[in-house]
Scaffold this active site. Structure first.
Site, PDB file in Angstrom:
ATOM      1  N   CYS A   1     -71.026 -15.034  71.048  1.00  0.00           N
ATOM      2  CA  CYS A   1     -70.109 -15.525  72.251  1.00  0.00           C
ATOM      3  C   CYS A   1     -69.790 -16.846  71.815  1.00  0.00           C
ATOM      4  CB  CYS A   1     -70.987 -15.578  73.402  1.00  0.00           C
ATOM      5  SG  CYS A   1     -71.479 -13.804  73.988  1.00  0.00           S
ATOM      6  N   HIS A   2     -70.507 -17.743  71.283  1.00  0.00           N
ATOM      7  CA  HIS A   2     -70.118 -19.215  70.925  1.00  0.00           C
ATOM      8  C   HIS A   2     -70.759 -19.689  69.608  1.00  0.00           C
ATOM      9  CE1 HIS A   2     -69.996 -18.555  75.322  1.00  0.00           C
ATOM     10  NE2 HIS A   2     -68.728 -19.305  75.308  1.00  0.00           N
ATOM     11  N   GLY A   3     -71.337 -18.743  68.852  1.00  0.00           N
ATOM     12  CA  GLY A   3     -71.648 -19.172  67.379  1.00  0.00           C
ATOM     13  C   GLY A   3     -72.868 -19.745  67.037  1.00  0.00           C
TER      14      GLY A   3
END
Length: 197
Positions: free
Chosen positions: A161-163
């Protein structure tokens, strides 16, 4: 002059008879009626409140999921599985000696949320890492438990999703996640069975 057989003593009160005696009994009857009415009201209130309070208890299906047992015998070293507990994914990883060594070699000063591998596992079972599979950033499910999934830069888990990247001890190493993957309450029932919850 003859003495009377009965000398009246002005300080002596005659025994109560008539309305005064009935008034004393009336007080006792009134107390009994009050106590009976309060008891009846208390029983009525309990009869109404018990079902109302009882409906707030968890349902049977939720209680059944309060704890689960997982057989670990089929999880090979280096392998991880994903299971469900309380409608949340749980990652169970059988760490290899190499992964344990890598996790122990990381200095705590290099970690955003400093925890050793020993803090995140049970004594005598350091190879079994059990965490919730929920990223601590915004609640996505990280990759890395399934066969062939991306494990991130540190060989643990990767949140697409956001690393956020997690190491082999499921500690956050890179990305926006503020904390390590959460370790749920669990206990080993035997060498091959663990109870989560």
């Amino acid at each position: 002059m003859a003495t009377p057989d009965y000398v009246e003593n002005p300080t002596q009160q005659p025994p109560l008879t008539g309305p005064a005696e009935e008034a004393g009994d009336g007080v006792r009857r009134r107390d009994f009626i009050n106590i009976a009415a309060l008891s009846f009201a208390g029983v009525g209130a309990a009869t109404v409140l018990i079902p109302l309070v009882n409906q707030m208890n968890p349902s049977a299906d939720v209680l059944a999921l309060a704890s689960i047992e997982v057989d670990l015998s089929k999880i090979a070293p280096g392998q991880a599985i994903k299971t469900m507990w309380r409608k949340q994914p749980v990652f169970i990883r059988n760490l290899t000696p190499k992964e344990i060594g890598e996790a122990n070699a990381v200095p705590l000063s290099a970690l955003r949320d400093p925890q050793t591998l020993a803090d995140r596992t049970k004594e005598g079972h350091i190879n079994w890492l059990i965490t919730l599979g929920v990223c601590t950033h915004l609640g996505c499910v990280p990759l890395g438990a399934g066969e062939g999934e991306a494990k991130g830069d540190f060989g643990g888990y990767f949140c697409p999703c956001h690393g956020s990247h997690y190491d082999t001890a499921a500690r956050v190493r890179k990305g926006p996640a503020p904390l390590n993957l959460q370790v749920p309450e669990y206990a080993f029932k035997s060498d091959t069975v663990v109870q989560i919850g």
